[in-house]
Design a protein around this motif. Structure first.
Motif, PDB file in Angstrom:
ATOM      1  N   GLU A 198      28.505 -49.064  38.290  1.00 39.95           N
ATOM      2  CA  GLU A 198      28.953 -47.926  37.492  1.00 39.95           C
ATOM      3  C   GLU A 198      30.240 -48.225  36.741  1.00 39.95           C
ATOM      4  OE1 GLU A 198      29.138 -44.752  40.309  1.00 39.95           O
ATOM      5  OE2 GLU A 198      26.973 -44.334  40.215  1.00 39.95           O
ATOM      6  N   SER A 199      31.101 -49.048  37.328  1.00 43.02           N
ATOM      7  CA  SER A 199      32.388 -49.329  36.684  1.00 43.02           C
ATOM      8  C   SER A 199      32.276 -50.383  35.593  1.00 43.02           C
ATOM      9  CB  SER A 199      33.419 -49.781  37.728  1.00 43.02           C
ATOM     10  OG  SER A 199      33.027 -51.013  38.321  1.00 43.02           O
ATOM     11  N   LYS A 200      31.267 -51.263  35.683  1.00 42.72           N
ATOM     12  CA  LYS A 200      31.196 -52.393  34.762  1.00 42.72           C
ATOM     13  C   LYS A 200      30.078 -52.303  33.734  1.00 42.72           C
ATOM     14  CE  LYS A 200      33.137 -55.559  38.217  1.00 42.72           C
ATOM     15  NZ  LYS A 200      32.850 -56.738  39.080  1.00 42.72           N
ATOM     16  N   GLN A 201      29.069 -51.472  33.986  1.00 47.11           N
ATOM     17  CA  GLN A 201      27.915 -51.437  33.092  1.00 47.11           C
ATOM     18  C   GLN A 201      27.869 -50.131  32.303  1.00 47.11           C
ATOM     19  OE1 GLN A 201      24.297 -52.338  35.232  1.00 47.11           O
ATOM     20  NE2 GLN A 201      25.180 -54.145  36.200  1.00 47.11           N
ATOM     21  N   PRO A 202      27.331 -50.155  31.086  1.00 47.69           N
ATOM     22  CA  PRO A 202      27.313 -48.964  30.228  1.00 47.69           C
ATOM     23  C   PRO A 202      26.152 -48.020  30.559  1.00 47.69           C
ATOM     24  CG  PRO A 202      26.346 -50.808  29.058  1.00 47.69           C
ATOM     25  CD  PRO A 202      26.820 -51.353  30.381  1.00 47.69           C
ATOM     26  N   GLU A 242      26.034 -44.962  30.756  1.00 47.01           N
ATOM     27  CA  GLU A 242      26.055 -43.682  30.048  1.00 47.01           C
ATOM     28  C   GLU A 242      25.242 -43.719  28.758  1.00 47.01           C
ATOM     29  OE1 GLU A 242      29.408 -46.164  28.461  1.00 47.01           O
ATOM     30  OE2 GLU A 242      28.550 -45.757  30.443  1.00 47.01           O
ATOM     31  N   THR A 294      31.312 -62.035  24.488  1.00 47.25           N
ATOM     32  CA  THR A 294      32.686 -61.553  24.316  1.00 47.25           C
ATOM     33  C   THR A 294      33.535 -62.586  23.586  1.00 47.25           C
ATOM     34  OG1 THR A 294      32.565 -60.191  26.316  1.00 47.25           O
ATOM     35  CG2 THR A 294      34.761 -60.785  25.527  1.00 47.25           C
ATOM     36  N   LYS A 330      31.675 -58.065  20.871  1.00 49.24           N
ATOM     37  CA  LYS A 330      31.714 -56.744  21.501  1.00 49.24           C
ATOM     38  C   LYS A 330      31.816 -55.669  20.424  1.00 49.24           C
ATOM     39  CE  LYS A 330      33.336 -56.652  26.282  1.00 49.24           C
ATOM     40  NZ  LYS A 330      34.422 -56.188  27.182  1.00 49.24           N
ATOM     41  N   SER A 334      27.471 -53.510  23.735  1.00 47.82           N
ATOM     42  CA  SER A 334      28.340 -52.600  24.486  1.00 47.82           C
ATOM     43  C   SER A 334      29.785 -53.098  24.500  1.00 47.82           C
ATOM     44  CB  SER A 334      27.831 -52.474  25.923  1.00 47.82           C
ATOM     45  OG  SER A 334      28.769 -51.809  26.733  1.00 47.82           O
ATOM     46  N   THR A 335      30.702 -52.171  24.323  1.00 44.63           N
ATOM     47  CA  THR A 335      32.119 -52.513  24.434  1.00 44.63           C
ATOM     48  C   THR A 335      32.567 -52.546  25.891  1.00 44.63           C
ATOM     49  OG1 THR A 335      32.683 -50.172  24.156  1.00 44.63           O
ATOM     50  CG2 THR A 335      32.685 -51.544  22.173  1.00 44.63           C
ATOM     51  N   LYS A 336      31.709 -52.050  26.779  1.00 45.05           N
ATOM     52  CA  LYS A 336      32.024 -52.045  28.208  1.00 45.05           C
ATOM     53  C   LYS A 336      31.561 -53.330  28.883  1.00 45.05           C
ATOM     54  CE  LYS A 336      31.671 -48.858  32.177  1.00 45.05           C
ATOM     55  NZ  LYS A 336      31.070 -47.570  32.610  1.00 45.05           N
ATOM     56  N   HIS A 337      30.404 -53.818  28.497  1.00 44.59           N
ATOM     57  CA  HIS A 337      29.839 -55.059  29.047  1.00 44.59           C
ATOM     58  C   HIS A 337      29.006 -55.700  27.948  1.00 44.59           C
ATOM     59  CE1 HIS A 337      27.723 -58.015  31.328  1.00 44.59           C
ATOM     60  NE2 HIS A 337      28.034 -57.529  32.503  1.00 44.59           N
TER      61      HIS A 337
END
Length: 314
Positions: free
Chosen positions: A225-229, A231, A252, A257, A267-270
């Motif tokens: 949940e903390s590292k993958q998008p 949402e 990256t 990104k 994704s800017t998250k991963h």
């Protein structure tokens, strides 16, 4: 009426006699059945309600020569904007039973129908204090799909705990195949290479410390949940891990990104995920994937192979 349309109409009537008219839909938008939330219509969308119906549906498709695709939960899948010319066989609509055999205080088995979510099997195992499926707690696919590609995460994979698979063979017969005969490797198996149809899979699990199992599941869930998008709609990890590298780091380092085409973006998250940021088409997603491949190859001379499967007309 074209011969293809006549053949499809005849097959539709044959399938209705197997699964019922309500379980056969025409021109079903695949955007409603994939985690990317994109994809044009399938000519026929069929939802068998039992293993017997699934076998009869696949045999009917094979007998008529109409292309068919076994659909689980729609992850790791990109269906083209032009849709799919043939039959989408919905394994996740009803074929989702999970059964425990044996005493959870001893080594026992969990038997899952092909359409069951592998994450649900992981949750059941954890609730019973059985260890071995913790790695699958966040995998968004079906059991059939997980076996097909030997799905894995966090240093675990299906091959580690799979005991056997019940399959419909190309010959038309149903066989129980021991896991050791499935040639399972990184994101592959005989199911994938030989066109086998998973009907159910049996996992052999060991009793463990319930608190430790729960803690491991919580740890993996938090990491995901903390590292993958999560949402945003995606197909999960977009690329396979290139030997000696990590896809996300390469993307990256390539400065990609946030790279975007239409409604699809890195994704800017991963960076290992291509996501639907709103209104994406399959063409948008494919364009982003192609650009990422080209740039990583140009900058680092590393070839990225998509984990996502491309199906239908683009």
């Amino acid at each position: 009426m074209s011969q293809d349309r006549e053949r499809l109409d005849a097959l539709a009537h044959a399938l209705e006699s197997v699964v019922g008219a309500d379980a056969v839909r025409r021109d079903e938008p695949m955007s409603a059945h994939t985690t990317f939330k994109v994809g044009g219509p399938a000519d026929l969308f069929v939802s068998p309600a039992s293993e017997d119906e699934l076998v009869r549906v696949v045999r009917a498709c094979r007998d008529t020569g109409v292309p068919h695709f076994l659909l689980g939960l729609g992850s790791d899948l990109l269906v083209g904007d032009g849709g799919y010319r043939g039959v989408m066989v919905d394994c996740a609509g009803a074929l989702d039973d999970i059964l425990m055999l044996g005493d959870p205080r001893e080594r026992c088995q969990i038997v899952c129908e092909a359409g069951a979510a592998i994450a649900d099997a992981s949750a059941l195992a954890a609730s019973l204090g059985l260890t071995g499926l913790e790695f699958a707690c966040g995998i968004p696919g079906s059991v059939g799909g997980a076996v097909f590609m030997n799905a894995g995460a966090y240093d675990g994979c299906c091959a580690d705990v799979l005991e056997s698979v019940r399959c419909l063979m190309p010959s038309g017969f149903v066989e129980e195949i021991p896991a050791g005969e499935l040639e399972m490797g990184y994101r592959t198996s005989r199911v994938r290479t030989e066109g086998l149809v998973v009907l159910s899979a049996t996992f052999a699990l060991e009793p463990g410390d319930a608190a430790a199992i729960a803690a491991r599941v919580a740890e993996l869930t938090e990491a995901r949940e903390s590292k993958q998008p999560l949402e945003l709609p995606s197909a999960g990890s977009t690329f396979k891990r290139p030997e000696g590298h990590f896809a996300g780091k390469l993307i990256t380092d390539a400065g990609l990104k946030g790279y975007q085409v239409g409604g699809a973006a890195v994704s800017t998250k991963h960076a290992g995920f291509v996501v639907n940021v709103g209104g994406a088409t399959a063409a948008d997603v494919r364009a982003v994937i192609s650009h990422v491949q080209d740039e990583v190859k140009r900058q680092f001379d590393v070839s990225l192979e998509p984990e996502v499967r491309f199906v239908g007309e683009f």
